[in-house]
Each structure stands twice: as structure tokens, then as C-alpha cells.
Scaffold this active site. Structure first.
Site, short mmCIF file in Angstrom:
data_model
loop_
_atom_site.label_atom_id
_atom_site.label_comp_id
_atom_site.label_asym_id
_atom_site.label_seq_id
_atom_site.Cartn_x
_atom_site.Cartn_y
_atom_site.Cartn_z
N CYS A 104 -45.02 -11.63 24.70
CA CYS A 104 -46.43 -11.15 24.92
C CYS A 104 -46.89 -10.82 23.75
O CYS A 104 -47.18 -11.22 22.81
CB CYS A 104 -46.63 -10.25 25.93
SG CYS A 104 -48.06 -10.28 26.68
N HIS A 230 -43.25 -13.32 30.56
CA HIS A 230 -42.30 -12.14 30.59
C HIS A 230 -40.84 -12.62 31.16
O HIS A 230 -40.89 -12.34 32.18
CB HIS A 230 -42.85 -11.00 31.11
CG HIS A 230 -43.86 -10.30 30.37
ND1 HIS A 230 -43.65 -9.39 29.47
CD2 HIS A 230 -45.24 -10.45 30.47
CE1 HIS A 230 -44.79 -8.87 28.87
NE2 HIS A 230 -45.79 -9.46 29.29
N GLU A 232 -37.97 -10.87 30.76
CA GLU A 232 -37.54 -9.49 31.14
C GLU A 232 -38.04 -8.98 32.44
O GLU A 232 -37.36 -8.24 33.06
CB GLU A 232 -37.73 -8.67 29.92
CG GLU A 232 -38.95 -7.91 29.98
CD GLU A 232 -40.18 -8.62 29.51
OE1 GLU A 232 -40.06 -10.01 29.07
OE2 GLU A 232 -41.10 -8.13 29.57
#
Lengths: 275, 994
Positions: A104, A230, A232
Site C-alpha cells: 500500500c 494488504h 498482512e
């Protein structure tokens, strides 16, 4: 070998804790979180690491455009006495066979530093305002390009991940840059319509209007990788917005979220090939 | 020499921000606006070397791929009109600050000039100057904090705009301290108070006067060399400390309460209803007391697990949001972040919540003079919270938006923040402070300016056309993020002994309050770094400039603290020392300018004596339609603003940063169903979770504020139970927003009586639910005066709740999961249409407001939670606004599955309820749940003896089918339900106004 990863944080990043957690789940032996101010002050260098993670956030509030002031700081910040500039350290990490993932805002930073789609240190593409002019948080479906050299996306197939950005639309300098990306399979992930499996430019499946549905870029070595979604944030199956439907009967055998695969790919690859 | 740089998209590039502005303008002036392009303007009040200018403007201020740049000349345009907007002098300019920081990298060891940011709107279309002006004032700028310049194409091309001066702050004023005289009669004192925005009554000012006339006080003052006369620094400090905002004078007042002809004395609502409730529950809980720190710090702290506590605080920022919705809300959210952060030794922030109460944004007529249009408030507030929350990296996980046209006078902007705090830090509890005499007073973070002067006292008066614009601040999330990054590091390194927020009242409040730990403080205001010169000492003391914390640093740690601060690019300044002198001593350049006894400052304020009288409303029976069109009515209810989808807000807020979300605000097959509560994991490596929910139903206040309060608590608890929270672990926050209950406000005794009833109901229901109140706030002046008319908000209590989900894998969402699952209704439906969305839709009234039967509900909630823990529930949805009908429709379309339900099976405790009463009554304590057939037996056994009935099943059809009275059937397609619910607030980009 001891696989060491660094998550560089500070000055507006905000995903460092979950990013470090994801890299640990992926099997890295040691994961450190370091503030960019500490790096600049020479408290540590990038030299001891094989994997550098640039996490999501709002570097400098994205005030001059996403990650622009952050990239400017990387390019013009003065190193501490006896330390090399960050740019030199980054080159050394890559030349030694290391890898960088920018997520990002970290992707925006890589692009604005001029490290994608090739390590030119001169911007060739940019990530700019979503077509609808809005920041949005929503889950998207992505398809990996099996022919991409990217070491993070091998064997991924399709994957659901959240996007949370206002500036994710990829704009290339010119046709030559677009050709480089296409011919080199340097767009390892694209937004797709899950119903057809085809790349899409249609909102909201493609949240920003990125041409060709491009959601990520890598360089020809496959070791510099940036993506808007994302990974994660999909570290556990309960992160998925439909988990209460998909796992109504009980938790899956493997509770890990699919986002960890991207990190594990890189950790495994680096273990085999680094140096 | 003024340097001016313009940067904007190259002519062939798309300009989404311009398109967004154009859509707004075209919506206002149909057919007149063809296009808008936006250009960013950076102004520097200095010259720069050519190479520096080139590198900076091309590398930092513009995008080399998409932008073009012009220096000291315009980027060419054929636009018909040009509007340029920049900030007034002294207003926080975040973009300008970042541009200056970039410039500083190129000017090492050299002075770096200020940089000012502006936006230029280039309008292509057929408008006259007045129309352009209106667009600028209504959509592109807020003239309270911004400047507007307008040029026609010819004027622009003549270079007129190039000569505009940047908004440099120039104060020629020499800082000084004035003596204050409190002579004169009550009228003179009140006039003095009004004139200085002290918000003190004549009685309170006479208490101040009497104190300073005491011989021993005069003596002490002579010895300190300050002189006998009260200084403006002292008066401002007292006014701030004694403001309604800080002292909660109404919640502390003795109230003479009359109801049913009986009169009684209430010794303070805060003490007798809030504190007493929590105390009773803590005693009852004994060893299992979940509370760790309540009522003594910036936020309440409760236990999470063996090693962590949870911190939660909710604040309002109503008055600033009425004037500058964007800045007010932004400051609201980044401001409330500092409360949990400033609790104990500091918390890691986990989540934000937000609740907005607004007027109907579709209002056609212009707003009353001095007030902003509700759509503008909606969008400004939304954007402020978006920027504040998203840029801080804190997920906004729970919230709502409530509409009532009385909120046009003051919008209510509730912002909450929760965090996680270590139970043990350096071998002592992390949720306490350890400030000692000798510790240094260190101000950390942003600099002090005139912004936000009198926020604390200003929020304690009603709005009028003369409201000072200096009460408006703009938050700066990045400066705050840097400060938090630094302070967490300093916390973990053991470099300080306590910290608190610089919020309302600024240094006066933060140092004054922290001084109570050691017993005094001595600071020098001349040491405080200023944004610009020229502030009087009193202004430095009470300024509410944002992004600042006050930290107590032991002398042997101060070098390490300051070194780490420099490393982390955060400004920290030693202002003085905490002492045990019993006084708050304030100096300016060494000279004492305030000498205030701490006991007097914090406890010298006399309690108010207030009167309240409650007369119950005369019973009203609604004249319900003989044959209601259930089909049409349900769709109309789904479209009501209070029920309709809030996806527009949810999507633009980052609700899952930190990667620990479990139940998001939207859930279901297409992730568009309305979740009842949020579930997240505070720790990345633990499956123990938290649930966060809230309840508020201000429309019940029209019948009885007590019923409103009870229903608010029940709704918060119900929502949290529905998502999988364990009701034995819940803790609640109470945030009251009331219309002024003090004379001369109209009907003030009744408003105060409502406050009494609300507090009593709150206490009663919390005791029944064993729900401690761990933190709260009250805002008591939510009125606007337009001429002689008062526009007052309905009495509003927000109950926010945090609890524990023992294993997040047992969390439950509200969407139907599989065809063939059985649908149950839990809890009695009663003839309780009073205050319902249904009657509001029909324009009818009833006094049959829902009554919370807390003891009975409590049994149901506990049993339901136990059943969830065994995995017996497939879905669970609370019944609230719009009743059973809305809950069924929502569960169906969220799951993309139909249902077939027999209304006759719904549990009732009285016969003969009408179909519309069964469907739309908002009785408390109810849920709609679905259960897999193979778990139905176990589920029914688990809830045996409770008001639970199987009412139908989930179907594969795309219809909600309802069997009603007389053997009739009503049915809806999922699509018509969803569209009715989703469309009203799904603003297209063209509706955005910032």
C-alpha cells in the site's frame, strides 16, 4: 542461514506490527521493527537483512501526494556520520540478493523512489487518486500471473485481500513502460471479477480504476515487489469478511490466512537462493 | 519577494479530485458547470536558490509522471473562473508544514522559510460572479478558517492572483499581563464574564473575588512578588478549571427533584448514579472485579487478560463541529486518541468509534442564519473523522449515524478510542501514574498558537453569530503519530513517570491536573515553543493547540528523554517542575504571573443548587391505519435514514488496519449487511477478543428520557451479546449530550428532570446487567440561538460498550447462513410503538415507549451467550429500529437467502397484537437468530424457559415471506428490501462536499 527481516516504520506508517507478525508466521528467523529515524541516525543498517518490508500507512500524511514526501526524504535525507545514504543501503541489500516488499503506502513509496517496474531510481509509473476520488476499505479478489518472475506470488492462483487506499490507480509514463510491464510479466497481481476470473477495471471489483486491473508490480528480478492490497491483514481465517459463512461448521484445520502465503513464498525463496 | 509554485495534472491526465468537485458544483448548478480542474499552490515568503527550487518543486511538490509545474506564473488555462482557497493566518496548514519539511532537507543548517498551501479550482462553465462566490463559500472553503480569491479568466490571465500575499501571522502586540478587577455588581460581573468568554456565573466570580481578598492569600502573593491584584493569567486558569466542560457543574449540582408532587434532594447525579453504580458492582464482583482504574484518569481501564488491560474513552466535539465540521471532527478524533494514550503510563491505541447525530441532509430550505447546511456538516464531519482515523492508523470499527432535524442547531459528534495497556510496566501497574515532586514538566509535540483558545469555556456556552473563530482548531494526525511513536518507546524504556493529554484548557488543565499527583507545579510559559511570537502569557496557558502531551520526567531521565525525542523528530521542552508546594505557580520569563492554590483551583468551586420537575406526558394512543400496507411500510422503514445502510461511511473509514478484525462493520454474503457490533483481537497472537458496541435512541426522549437511557443501555448490551460477547465481562461508557437545563433556557426544569430520570434509569439497568460505568462525559449546552428562538437537541445518551469474546472463533454475525436453517425470535414483542421509527414514518405519536425489563433480559442474554459458546447459533441479529420486520429483512438480504416466517409464532406476553405492532414495535431485549436443524434441539434446550419461539426457516428463495393474520401472506424480494435500505445514504461522488 538465519533469515532476517526488517519492517521499517515511523513518520506515518501504521501496519508495522501486523506486517512483522505476518513475516514471523511465514517463517523468518528474526524480524525487527526499526523506525526510519533510527535508520537515518545510524542505529542500524539494512545490511544485516535479507528481506525489507515497507508497511502501509500515511507517510507524512500523504500530504504532497501518497508517499511523495516520504520518497523525497529517502532521496535527500542525510545519513549519520559513517553511514551510507539509505539509497546506497537499499542498492546493497538488493545486489546481495535480498528482497523488498512494499505494501500500500510502501508500494507507493517504491514507485515514487523509482524502484518499480525496474530499479531505475527514476519514476516510470505513479500511483494516484482512485477514479472516484475516495479512500475505500473493501475486500477484492486478485489473480496471480503464473509467468511473473515475482518471488512472492508463486503458486498463489487467486486470493482475497483487503484494499484500504485513496491513491491506488497505476499510471505509466508512456507506452514503452506499459510494454515493459506487460512483456516482462511485471504485474504479478490483478483485480479480477471472481465470477469470470477475468481482470477488471470495473468498480468496485477494481476499487481504483487501475488500467488492466493492475494491483501490484515487481521488477524483472522478482525481488522488488509492491502491491496495493494488504496481505498482512489476512493472517488468520477470521480476518476474511465471510469467515462466519465459510467456516460455519467449525474452524479450518489450518487457521492461517491466505495472505501469509506471499510472505512465506519470499522467505522460502530467500532461504534457498540468497547470497 | 514571494515565491509561488503551482502544480497540477498535465492537460491529458485525468483529475479525479477535479471531477469530484465538478460533480458537486454541477449538482448545485445543473447545466452550468462543464468541468473543474484542481491545481495545488505553494507559496513561500522568501527566495530560494534555483537548484533547491527545482529539486523541491519537481521532486516533492509534484508528481513527475502526471503533474506539470509552474514557478511564479500560472499553469495556463482557459477556465472561465478561478477560485483560490488558502488558510487564514495562523490556521494549522498540514500540507504546508510537510512541504516545508521537505524543503528543509535541501537547506541543511540554513533557515527554512514557512510554506503556505492553497487549492485552485479552475471552473469551466457559464456562471456569474455571484454564483462562483456561492460555490466557493458553500463547497470549496469555510470562510471561518479560509480565504477565498476569485478571478475571471481575464483577471486571472492578467496575473492578479500572482500578487496575493501568503497568510503570514503578524502580531505586533507586545505580550503582557493585565490585572483583572472583579469589582461591581452581579450584572457587571456577568458582563465581564461574557466579554471574556469565561462562562462563569456572577456567584462563581464572587467566590474567586472572596478568595483573593483573604489576608493569607494576599500575604502569599506579596511574598511571591506577584502583587495583590488578580492577573488575567489566573482568571483564565480559574475559568478554564471551573468550566462546565472540565468541572461538570450540572452533574455535580445538588438537585431538588419533584415528581408526582413529591420532592427530594439529589446530592449530585455523578456521585449518586454513576459512581455509586460502579462502586456497587465492583463490591459485588469482589475478587472478579474487572475494573482496574475508573473515574481517576483520562479514561477507564478494565482487565483484558493476565497481562493486559483495556482503555476506552468517548468524547464529543459538538461546538467546533458546528462551526467547522471538518476541523472540528478531525480534532475530535485525534483529540480523543490522546485520552487513552494519556491514561496511566500510556496505551497502545486499538480502535476508534464514531457516532454522529445530524439533521436530514436532504433539507431543501437554507439553514437558519449562522448555521451550516446539514449536508455540509455531514460531509465535513465524515471527512474529518476519515482523515483523523485513517492517517493515525487506528481502525474505526463501530459507529452509527442518527438523524433528527433538531440536530441542525448543534450536530453531535461522538468520537471514541480504545487501547491496550500493560498491566505491569517496569514492575509496577501500567495503568497508574507515578508523578513526584522534583519531576520535570515537559511539553511534548506541537507548538502553541492562538488556535483553540477558549475551547473549554466556549463549549460551555450556546452558539451565536459572534462565536469566536479562534475556538476552531485543525488536527494534525501525523505530528501526533510521531509523538505517539516516540512516547511509546520512551514508556517502554522507562523514561517518564506519568503523562496526560493537552486537550481542553491546554497547559492550564494538563499541568494543573497532573500537579495534583505531586501537590504542585511551577512552570515558565516563556519556555513553551510558539508557532509565532506575540502571544500573551494567558493565551499560552489556555491555548488548545493540538498534538501535545504533558509528561512528567524524573530529573535523572530527562537527558535520555530529550535525546530520544530529538531522534524521533519530536519537539520536547522542559517548562518547569512538579512540586509539593500546594500551589500552581506560573511564570513568564521568571516573573510570577499566576499563583493559584491547588485546593482552591480544583475544589473551590461551590456546588450549584438546581431544581427539576417531572410531569409525565399525558397518555397518547396512536390512531393506527385500519389496514396497514405492510409491504410498502416495511420498505419505507428500510429507507428511513436511521435504518438505512451506512456503507457510505464505513467504506471510507479504514476499519481493519492493525489486521486484527474479526467482525467488521459490514458482514454477510456480499459484505453489505449491518453488523450489530465489532469484534477484534487486541493481540496479534491470541484468539481472545473484544467486542465493541453502542446504543442510543434519542427519539424516546420525547416521551421519557429515562426510557431513552434504559433503552440505550439495553441496545448496547444486546448488540454486544449478538456478536458473541460475554455479558459477564462488559463495561460501559456514558456520554450525555443534553439541551441546556439551566435558566434562562426554555423548559429547563423539565430538561433537568429528564437528566435525573436518565441517570436513574442508567443506574438501574446497569445494576441489573452488572455493567460498570468506567468512563463518561457530559456536554450540557447543545443549543443554538437563532434570534429569540432556541434550537435544542433531543436529550441524547450514548452508551458505548466494551467486552470480551473469550474465543473469537465463536463470534456470530447477523446474516442468514444456509437454506433450511431454523429462524427463532427471542424475547417478548409488546405493544410498544412509542418513539418507534414506524410511528415517525406515519407521523403518529404514542406514549407506549419500550420498557426495559432488565432482570428478564439478563437471563436471556446469559443463556444466549452460553449457547453461542457451544457453537449452536448460525446467525444472531438484534431487533431495534424498525423492529422484527427490519431485523428479518436485514438478516435475509445480508445472507442472500430468503426466509418464510409465521408472525403468529412470535413470542408475546399479551394477546391481540396487530400485525404492524408485531412487526414494527421496538420492544427491548429481542433478537432474530437462525440455527442449523441438527443443533436446534440443543439450542432449544439451552434456552428452555425463556421467551423463545421458532418462527420459520431460512429458504433458498430470494424472498422474505411472512404469514400474517387472517391467513394472509406478505412477501418481498430480497432485491427490493436491499435497494430500499441501501439507496438513501449511498451518496454518489457528486454529493460529496468537503
Amino acid at each position: 542461514m538465519t533469515l532476517r527481516a526488517l519492517v521499517l516504520c515511523g513518520n506515518g506508517t501504521n501496519c508495522e506490527i501486523e506486517t512483522a507478525h505476518a513475516v514471523r508466521l511465514a517463517g523468518a528467523d528474526e524480524v525487527n521493527i526499526l523506525s526510519v529515524w533510527e535508520l537515518v541516525a545510524g542505529h542500524d543498517t539494512l545490511d544485516a537483512y535479507q528481506l525489507l518490508c515497507l508497511p502501509g500507512g500515511f507517510l507524512d500524511g500523504d500530504h504532497l501526494g501518497s508517499a511523495r514526501a516520504g520518497a523525497f526524504r529517502f532521496a535527500h535525507g542525510r545519513p549519520a556520520a559513517g553511514r551510507d545514504p539509505i539509497r546506497v543501503q537499499l542498492d546493497r541489500l538488493l545486489d546481495a540478493g535480498g528482497a523488498i516488499i512494499g505494501i500500500c503506502n510502501g508500494f507507493q513509496l517504491l514507485v515514487k523512489l523509482g524502484l518499480l517496474p525496474t530499479r531505475a531510481w527514476e519514476p516510470r509509473v505513479t500511483l494516484t487518486h482512485n477514479l472516484n476520488g475516495r479512500f475505500e476499505d473493501r475486500w477484492v479478489t486478485l489473480q496471480a500471473d503464473p509467468e511473473s518472475p515475482c518471488i512472492f506470488t508463486r503458486g498463489i492462483g487467486s486470493i482475497d485481500l483487503p484494499v484500504r487506499h485513496g491513491e491506488g490507480r497505476l499510471v505509466a509514463l508512456d507506452d514503452a513502460v506499459r510494454d515493459t510491464i506487460r512483456d516482462g510479466h511485471l504485474a504479478p497481481l490483478v483485480y479480477i471479477d471472481p465470477a469470470t476470473g477475468a481482470p477488471t477495471e470495473a468498480y468496485p471489483l477494481n476499487p481504483n480504476g487501475s488500467p488492466g486491473g493492475v494491483a501490484a508490480l515487481c521488477d524483472p528480478t522478482g525481488r522488488i515487489f509492491g502491491l496495493m492490497p494488504h496481505p498482512e491483514a489476512f493472517a488468520h481465517y477470521t480476518n476474511h469478511p465471510r469467515w462466519t459463512r465459510d467456516f460455519l461448521e467449525g474452524p479450518p484445520d489450518n487457521e492461517e490466512g491466505a495472505g501469509i502465503l506471499l510472505f512465506r513464498n519470499a522467505v522460502d525463496w530467500l532461504r534457498r537462493n540468497h547470497g | 519577494m514571494i515565491l509561488r509554485i503551482e502544480a497540477g495534472p498535465q492537460p491529458h491526465r485525468l483529475d479525479p479530485m477535479g471531477k469530484k468537485a465538478c460533480a458537486t458544483a454541477a449538482g448545485e448548478l445543473p447545466g452550468q458547470v462543464d468541468d473543474i480542474r484542481v491545481v495545488r499552490v505553494y507559496t513561500v515568503d522568501s527566495e530560494l536558490p534555483g537548484d533547491v527550487l527545482a529539486t523541491w518543486s519537481r521532486g516533492a511538490l509534484s508528481d513527475p509522471i502526471t503533474d506539470q509545474v509552474s514557478i511564479n506564473g500560472h499553469l495556463p488555462t482557459e477556465a472561465d473562473w478561478i477560485v483560490e482557497v488558502d488558510f487564514k493566518p495562523g490556521v494549522t496548514d498540514n500540507e504546508g508544514r510537510t512541504a516545508r519539511e521537505a524543503l528543509a532537507l535541501l537547506l541543511p543548517d540554513r533557515p527554512v522559510p514557512a510554506v503556505y498551501f492553497g487549492l485552485q479550482y479552475r471552473i469551466f462553465g457559464r456562471l456569474d460572479r455571484a454564483q462562483v462566490h456561492r460555490l466557493a463559500e458553500d463547497f470549496f472553503a469555510n470562510t471561518l478558517i479560509q480565504r477565498i480569491r476569485i478571478a475571471s479568466r481575464a483577471e486571472f490571465q492578467s496575473g492578479q492572483m500572482l500578487r496575493a500575499n501568503p497568510p503570514v501571522v503578524r502580531i505586533t502586540h507586545e505580550p503582557r499581563v493585565r490585572a483583572v478587577s472583579l469589582e461591581g455588581d452581579d450584572a457587571a460581573l456577568e458582563a465581564l464574564s461574557r466579554q471574556n468568554v469565561w462562562a462563569l456565573s456572577a456567584a462563581e466570580m464572587k467566590v474567586v473575588r472572596a478568595w483573593f481578598e483573604r489576608p493569607e492569600v494576599k500575604d502569599a502573593r506579596r511574598r511571591a512578588g506577584i502583587g495583590e491584584a488578580l492577573t488575567d493569567v489566573e482568571m483564565e486558569c480559574v475559568a478554564q478549571s471551573w468550566s462546565e466542560h472540565c468541572k461538570h457543574k450540572i452533574f455535580s449540582a445538588n438537585i431538588t427533584y419533584t415528581e408526582d408532587g413529591k420532592t427530594e434532594k439529589i446530592p449530585g447525579l455523578y456521585k449518586s448514579c454513576i459512581q455509586a453504580t460502579t462502586k456497587a458492582i465492583r463490591e459485588r464482583d469482589g475478587e472478579n472485579d474487572r475494573c482496574l482504574s475508573v473515574f481517576v484518569d483520562n479514561a477507564g481501564v478494565v482487565r483484558f487478560d493476565e497481562e493486559h488491560g483495556l482503555v476506552f474513552k468517548v468524547e464529543t466535539h459538538n461546538s467546533p463541529s458546528a462551526l467547522d465540521p471538518y476541523g472540528g471532527a478531525l480534532t475530535g478524533i485525534v483529540g480523543v486518541n490522546r485520552d487513552p494514550f494519556g491514561t496511566g503510563m500510556g496505551a497502545e491505541l486499538l480502535f476508534n468509534t464514531d457516532v454522529f447525530c445530524l439533521a436530514d441532509p436532504r433539507r431543501e430550505e437554507p439553514p437558519p442564519t449562522g448555521l451550516l447546511h446539514p449536508m455540509r456538516i455531514l460531509e465535513g464531519v465524515r471527512t474529518g473523522v476519515e482523515h483523523g482515523g485513517n492517517q493515525s492508523g487506528i481502525p474505526t470499527i463501530n459507529g452509527s449515524v442518527v438523524f433528527d432535524d433538531r440536530y441542525i442547531g448543534k450536530p453531535l459528534v461522538y468520537c471514541g478510542t480504545g487501547g491496550v495497556i500493560p498491566l505491569s510496566l517496569h514492575d509496577r501497574p501500567g495503568y497508574r501514574k507515578y508523578v513526584q515532586a522534583g519531576d520535570l514538566v515537559v511539553m511534548v509535540g506541537g507548538r502553541v498558537g492562538m488556535d483553540g483558545i477558549h475551547g473549554a469555556t466556549f463549549s460551555s456556552v450556546e452558539l451565536s453569530e459572534e462565536s469566536p473563530s479562534s475556538a476552531v482548531q485543525i488536527g494534525d494526525p501525523i505530528t501526533q503519530k510521531r509523538m505517539f511513536d516516540f512516547l511509546l518507546k520512551a514508556r517502554d524504556a522507562g523514561l517518564y513517570s506519568g503523562l496526560t493529554d493537552n486537550g481542553a484548557g491546554g497547559l492550564s488543565s494538563s499541568v494543573g491536573e497532573m500537579a495534583t499527583f505531586s501537590g504542585g507545579a511551577d512552570i515558565d510559559l516563556a519556555k513553551a515553543p510558539l508557532k509565532y511570537a506575540g502571544l500573551d502569557p494567558w493565551e499560552i496557558l489556555v491555548s488548545e493547540s493540538q498534538e501535545r502531551m504533558t509528561v512528567a520526567v524524573p530529573p535523572d531521565r530527562v537527558d535520555a528523554f530529550l535525546a530520544m525525542s530529538r531522534l524521533m523528530n519530536v519537539e520536547s521542552t522542559v517548562l518547569g517542575t512538579f512540586t509539593d508546594s500546594g500551589t500552581f505557580t506560573v511564570r513568564h520569563d521568571g516573573k510570577v504571573v499566576a499563583l493559584l492554590d491547588l485546593e482552591f483551583l480544583h475544589n473551590g468551586l461551590p456546588r450549584r443548587e438546581l431544581a427539576a420537575t417531572w410531569t409525565p406526558p399525558a397518555p397518547v394512543e396512536p390512531d393506527l391505519p385500519a389496514r396497514p400496507d405492510l409491504h410498502g411500510l416495511l420498505l419505507r422503514l428500510l429507507s428511513r435514514l436511521n435504518i438505512a445502510s451506512k456503507e457510505y461511511w464505513v467504506r471510507q473509514y479504514d476499519h481493519e488496519v492493525k489486521g486484527r478484525s474479526v467482525v467488521k462493520p459490514l458482514c454477510g454474503a456480499n459484505a453489505q449487511g449491518p453488523s450489530d457490533a465489532a469484534v477484534m483481537r487486541p493481540l496479534v497472537d491470541s484468539l481472545r477478543g473484544i467486542v465493541v458496541s453502542h446504543g442510543l435512541v434519542p427519539r424516546y426522549s420525547d416521551i421519557d428520557a429515562g426510557a431513552m437511557a434504559a433503552a440505550s443501555v439495553d441496545e448496547a448490551v444486546r448488540n454486544a451479546v449478538a456478536a458473541g460477547g460475554d455479558p459477564a465481562t462488559f463495561s460501559a461508557l456514558d456520554n450525555f449530550c443534553w439541551p441546556d437545563p439551566i435558566a434562562p433556557a426554555p423548559d429547563h426544569e423539565r430538561k433537568l428532570a429528564g437528566l435525573v430520570r436518565a441517570n436513574r434509569a442508567l443506574a438501574e439497568v446497569c445494576l441489573a446487567y452488572n455493567l460498570p460505568l468506567i468512563s463518561g462525559k457530559d456536554s450540557m449546552k447543545n443549543d443554538a440561538r437563532v434570534g429569540a428562538r432556541w434550537i435544542s437537541v433531543p436529550p441524547t445518551l450514548l452508551v458505548s460498550l466494551i467486552g470480551i469474546v473469550p474465543d473469537v472463533r465463536r463470534a456470530v454475525t447477523m446474516d442468514f447462513k444456509r437454506a433450511g436453517h431454523l429462524v427463532y425470535a427471542l424475547g417478548f414483542t409488546r405493544r410498544e410503538l412509542g418513539g418507534s421509527e414506524y410511528l415517525a414514518e406515519l407521523g403518529l405519536a404514542s406514549t407506549d415507549v419500550p420498557v426495559v425489563r432488565a432482570a428478564a433480559n439478563w437471563k436471556l442474554y446469559q443463556a444466549l451467550h452460553a449457547a453461542m459458546g457451544r457453537g449452536l447459533l448460525a446467525s444472531c441479529h438484534d431487533c431495534s429500529d424498525g423492529g422484527l420486520g427490519v431485523a428479518l429483512a436485514e438478516s435475509a438480504f445480508a445472507g442472500a437467502l430468503g426466509c418464510a416466517v409465521d408472525l403468529a409464532q412470535v413470542p408475546v406476553d399479551a394477546p391481540d397484537l396487530r400485525d404492524d405492532e408485531l412487526l414494527f414495535s421496538e420492544s427491548a431485549g429481542r433478537f432474530v437468530v437462525s440455527v442449523a436443524p441438527d443443533r436446534a434441539g440443543a439450542f432449544e434446550a439451552a434456552l428452555a424457559g425463556l421467551p423463545v419461539a421458532r418462527i420459520g426457516e431460512v429458504t433458498a428463495a430470494d424472498r422474505v415471506e411472512l404469514r400474517v393474520s387472517h391467513g394472509n401472506t406478505v412477501s418481498w424480494t430480497l432485491a427490493e428490501c436491499f435497494d430500499a435500505w441501501h439507496a438513501p445514504l449511498a451518496f454518489s461522488a457528486g454529493k460529496d462536499r468537503t
